[in-house]
Write a protein that holds these residues in place. Structure first.
Motif, PDB file in Angstrom:
ATOM      1  N   UNK A 120      -5.886   8.638  -3.996  1.00 42.94           N
ATOM      2  CA  UNK A 120      -5.324   8.485  -2.660  1.00 42.94           C
ATOM      3  C   UNK A 120      -6.391   8.076  -1.659  1.00 42.94           C
ATOM      4  N   UNK A 121      -7.585   8.612  -1.805  1.00 43.27           N
ATOM      5  CA  UNK A 121      -8.672   8.237  -0.904  1.00 43.27           C
ATOM      6  C   UNK A 121      -9.051   6.766  -1.095  1.00 43.27           C
ATOM      7  N   UNK A 122      -9.010   6.287  -2.331  1.00 42.68           N
ATOM      8  CA  UNK A 122      -9.295   4.876  -2.600  1.00 42.68           C
ATOM      9  C   UNK A 122      -8.268   3.975  -1.919  1.00 42.68           C
ATOM     10  N   UNK A 123      -7.005   4.386  -2.021  1.00 41.75           N
ATOM     11  CA  UNK A 123      -5.958   3.591  -1.371  1.00 41.75           C
ATOM     12  C   UNK A 123      -6.108   3.663   0.142  1.00 41.75           C
ATOM     13  N   UNK A 124      -6.478   4.839   0.644  1.00 40.20           N
ATOM     14  CA  UNK A 124      -6.637   5.006   2.090  1.00 40.20           C
ATOM     15  C   UNK A 124      -7.705   4.066   2.632  1.00 40.20           C
ATOM     16  N   UNK A 125      -8.753   3.833   1.871  1.00 39.86           N
ATOM     17  CA  UNK A 125      -9.781   2.881   2.305  1.00 39.86           C
ATOM     18  C   UNK A 125      -9.186   1.486   2.446  1.00 39.86           C
ATOM     19  N   UNK A 126      -8.288   1.132   1.540  1.00 39.47           N
ATOM     20  CA  UNK A 126      -7.599  -0.162   1.638  1.00 39.47           C
ATOM     21  C   UNK A 126      -6.700  -0.195   2.873  1.00 39.47           C
ATOM     22  N   UNK A 161       0.833  -1.197   0.000  1.00 34.60           N
ATOM     23  CA  UNK A 161       0.000   0.000   0.000  1.00 34.60           C
ATOM     24  C   UNK A 161       0.871   1.252   0.000  1.00 34.60           C
ATOM     25  N   UNK A 162       1.984   1.183   0.714  1.00 32.84           N
ATOM     26  CA  UNK A 162       2.937   2.296   0.670  1.00 32.84           C
ATOM     27  C   UNK A 162       3.495   2.445  -0.741  1.00 32.84           C
ATOM     28  N   UNK A 163       3.785   1.327  -1.386  1.00 36.44           N
ATOM     29  CA  UNK A 163       4.289   1.358  -2.763  1.00 36.44           C
ATOM     30  C   UNK A 163       3.227   1.926  -3.705  1.00 36.44           C
ATOM     31  N   UNK A 164       1.974   1.589  -3.459  1.00 35.55           N
ATOM     32  CA  UNK A 164       0.870   2.078  -4.295  1.00 35.55           C
ATOM     33  C   UNK A 164       0.802   3.602  -4.254  1.00 35.55           C
ATOM     34  N   UNK A 165       0.872   4.165  -3.040  1.00 29.60           N
ATOM     35  CA  UNK A 165       0.903   5.629  -2.898  1.00 29.60           C
ATOM     36  C   UNK A 165       2.061   6.222  -3.702  1.00 29.60           C
ATOM     37  N   UNK A 209       3.885  12.552   0.896  1.00 31.63           N
ATOM     38  CA  UNK A 209       3.696  12.813  -0.531  1.00 31.63           C
ATOM     39  C   UNK A 209       2.624  13.870  -0.778  1.00 31.63           C
ATOM     40  N   UNK A 210       1.573  13.855   0.026  1.00 29.42           N
ATOM     41  CA  UNK A 210       0.522  14.879  -0.113  1.00 29.42           C
ATOM     42  C   UNK A 210       1.128  16.265   0.075  1.00 29.42           C
ATOM     43  N   UNK A 211       2.002  16.378   1.084  1.00 32.56           N
ATOM     44  CA  UNK A 211       2.652  17.667   1.338  1.00 32.56           C
ATOM     45  C   UNK A 211       3.580  18.028   0.185  1.00 32.56           C
ATOM     46  N   UNK A 212       4.365  17.052  -0.291  1.00 30.23           N
ATOM     47  CA  UNK A 212       5.307  17.309  -1.380  1.00 30.23           C
ATOM     48  C   UNK A 212       4.601  17.757  -2.653  1.00 30.23           C
ATOM     49  N   UNK A 213       3.442  17.221  -2.906  1.00 29.65           N
ATOM     50  CA  UNK A 213       2.722  17.579  -4.119  1.00 29.65           C
ATOM     51  C   UNK A 213       2.068  18.949  -4.020  1.00 29.65           C
ATOM     52  N   UNK A 214       1.951  19.455  -2.807  1.00 32.89           N
ATOM     53  CA  UNK A 214       1.374  20.783  -2.603  1.00 32.89           C
ATOM     54  C   UNK A 214       0.030  20.897  -3.324  1.00 32.89           C
ATOM     55  N   UNK A 215      -0.794  19.871  -3.133  1.00 26.88           N
ATOM     56  CA  UNK A 215      -2.060  19.813  -3.848  1.00 26.88           C
ATOM     57  C   UNK A 215      -3.151  20.646  -3.192  1.00 26.88           C
ATOM     58  N   UNK A 216      -3.119  20.697  -1.890  1.00 25.46           N
ATOM     59  CA  UNK A 216      -4.286  21.193  -1.175  1.00 25.46           C
ATOM     60  C   UNK A 216      -3.989  22.496  -0.451  1.00 25.46           C
ATOM     61  N   UNK A 217      -4.845  23.456  -0.621  1.00 30.76           N
ATOM     62  CA  UNK A 217      -4.864  24.654   0.204  1.00 30.76           C
ATOM     63  C   UNK A 217      -6.319  25.098   0.308  1.00 30.76           C
ATOM     64  N   UNK A 218      -6.558  26.167   1.031  1.00 35.18           N
ATOM     65  CA  UNK A 218      -7.936  26.594   1.261  1.00 35.18           C
ATOM     66  C   UNK A 218      -8.623  27.018  -0.033  1.00 35.18           C
ATOM     67  N   UNK A 219      -7.876  27.635  -0.944  1.00 39.45           N
ATOM     68  CA  UNK A 219      -8.463  28.036  -2.220  1.00 39.45           C
ATOM     69  C   UNK A 219      -8.908  26.827  -3.035  1.00 39.45           C
ATOM     70  N   UNK A 220      -8.079  25.775  -3.010  1.00 40.11           N
ATOM     71  CA  UNK A 220      -8.441  24.564  -3.749  1.00 40.11           C
ATOM     72  C   UNK A 220      -9.697  23.934  -3.155  1.00 40.11           C
TER      73      UNK A 220
END
Length: 434
Positions: A187-193, A161-165, A214-225
């Motif tokens: 990522x949410x699908x994998x998190x369910x697993x 699962x770590x490899x999948x992420x 990885x979520x932090x590294x990708x800088x995907x999420x902020x309040x605007x998003x």
């Protein structure tokens, strides 16, 4: 002929159509072919047992090409042989040929014997091990991981699962294979697993740790998003439960709880699948906006959903504050006393709130006949502050006690008892401020 090309030819031949696999050993009917098959079968097995894997590939390759229906064992052992061979060589091209052969062996086994559920996770493991740093191979390996979910619905090995992420992240980084929404969904699908594996007793710390990094590294999420992308999608489809939960989770995680998207998601979740947390958070937002009438029923709802005394204490204390702000001092004290009865750490806060209610009641309760009686509310407040361990409050209350002169004038003395009257209705022992 190099193995890579031989196996490629084998695939073409199989596509043209092989006989279906049969149980047991299927030796050739031709005597010479049978003798050679037996010889090569014994040879590759001997090489394999001696860990001479490169040597084992030659007779094994002959079997795969010439007697592909011989027995499932040539595919099972084939993984061991070709994996051993790729470990044994250092030249990059030859190593890759053997690695490719391992995965191809699985494909050939599927064509012949199926049983994919038994070995698909092993194929995913080899694929990640071989190709995790090869950006061109990443999409191919992800398909194998996706196939694990399709076939088995879960992973037996949590480390995969770590490899999948990691693979999803690399596919996004190298190939822009997903939009922000799609990668978060993945990522949410994998998190369910991961959650399912954890529920079964597996240690998933590595998987969750890698995901968060990885979520932090990708800088995907902020309040605007959250507000402008996820929120806009939710407005367009306000019954999307998955999206509502996603907005709620990320809003809390990234401290974006002041957005309209969070409010809408929170309201939806608390209406369709309420929990203590959702009802309490909604109530807290109403309290922040000083909308006490709307806060009260939400708190009462949270109280029915509380799972332990600590949660109940939090709600009762907030209810006490709602009643106090609405001028219902008696109801505020009753809610605060429920906290005291539960005996949690919130008891001190409850006693402080009661003391403040008493302190604020002087003008409401004074009769103007007896200064000792009027100021007895401060003695009641002092006692409540004392139960709270609030020294500053005790000093503040004591400064408002009646004076010795006031007691003397009314024919009273310290040590006597008196009832405060009014809504407080407590009997206290007279004391003076001087």
């Amino acid at each position: 002929m190099k193995l890579k090309f031989v196996l490629a030819g084998l695939v073409t031949f199989m596509v043209a159509g092989f006989a279906q696999a049969q149980d047991g050993w299927n030796w050739p009917s031709d005597e010479k072919m049978e003798a050679k098959a037996r010889e090569y079968n014994a040879a590759y097995v001997d090489y394999m047992k001696a860990e001479q894997f490169v040597e084992a590939t030659k007779p094994l390759n002959w079997l795969l090409v010439n007697v592909p229906d011989l027995n499932e064992s040539i595919y099972i052992n084939g993984v061991t042989v070709y994996n051993g061979a790729q470990n044994a060589v250092s030249e990059a091209t030859q190593k890759r040929v053997y690695q490719d052969s391992v995965l191809l062996i699985y494909d050939l086994r599927k064509e012949k014997y199926d049983k994919e559920s038994v070995w698909i996770e092993n194929k995913a493991s080899y694929g990640y091990s071989y190709y995790k740093v090869d950006k061109n191979k990443i999409p191919e390996v992800i398909k194998v991981f996706d196939r694990v979910v399709e076939v088995n619905g879960e992973f037996s090995y949590p480390q995969l699962l770590a490899a999948y992420y990691d693979l999803v992240y690399k596919n996004y980084a190298y190939h822009k294979a997903y939009t922000k929404e799609e990668i978060l969904e993945k990522y949410d699908q994998i998190t369910k697993l991961v959650d399912a594996a954890e529920a079964n007793g597996a240690n998933v710390a590595q998987a969750t740790g890698i995901r968060d990094v990885l979520i932090v590294e990708m800088d995907l999420i902020d309040c605007n998003f959250i507000e402008n992308t996820l929120g806009a999608k939710f407005k367009a489809n306000p019954q999307d439960e998955v999206l509502a939960n996603q907005i709620f989770k990320y809003s809390v995680q990234y401290k974006c709880t002041s957005t309209e998207a969070f409010n809408l998601a929170l309201e939806y979740i608390d209406t369709t699948n309420p929990s203590f947390n959702t009802s309490q958070v909604r109530a807290m937002r109403m309290l922040q906006n000083k909308d006490y009438e709307k806060a009260q029923p939400l708190l009462e709802k949270a109280l029915t959903l509380a799972e332990n005394d600590e949660q109940k204490s939090e709600v009762y204390l907030d209810l006490a504050k709602v009643h106090a702000q609405s001028g219902r001092k008696g109801a505020a004290r009753s809610s605060a006393m429920e906290v005291v009865k539960l005996g949690t750490e919130k008891s001190k806060d409850a006693w402080t709130l009661i003391a403040q209610l008493y302190m604020e009641s002087f003008n409401d309760c004074k009769g103007g006949v007896s200064r000792a009686k009027d100021r007895s509310v401060y003695i009641a407040a002092y006692n409540a502050y004392q139960r709270a361990g609030n020294t500053a409050g005790m000093n503040q209350a004591k400064n408002q006690f009646p004076s010795k002169e006031e007691l003397f004038t009314e024919g009273l003395q310290a040590g006597q008892t008196i009832n405060t009257g009014c809504w407080i209705g407590e009997t206290v022992t007279l004391a003076t401020r001087d």
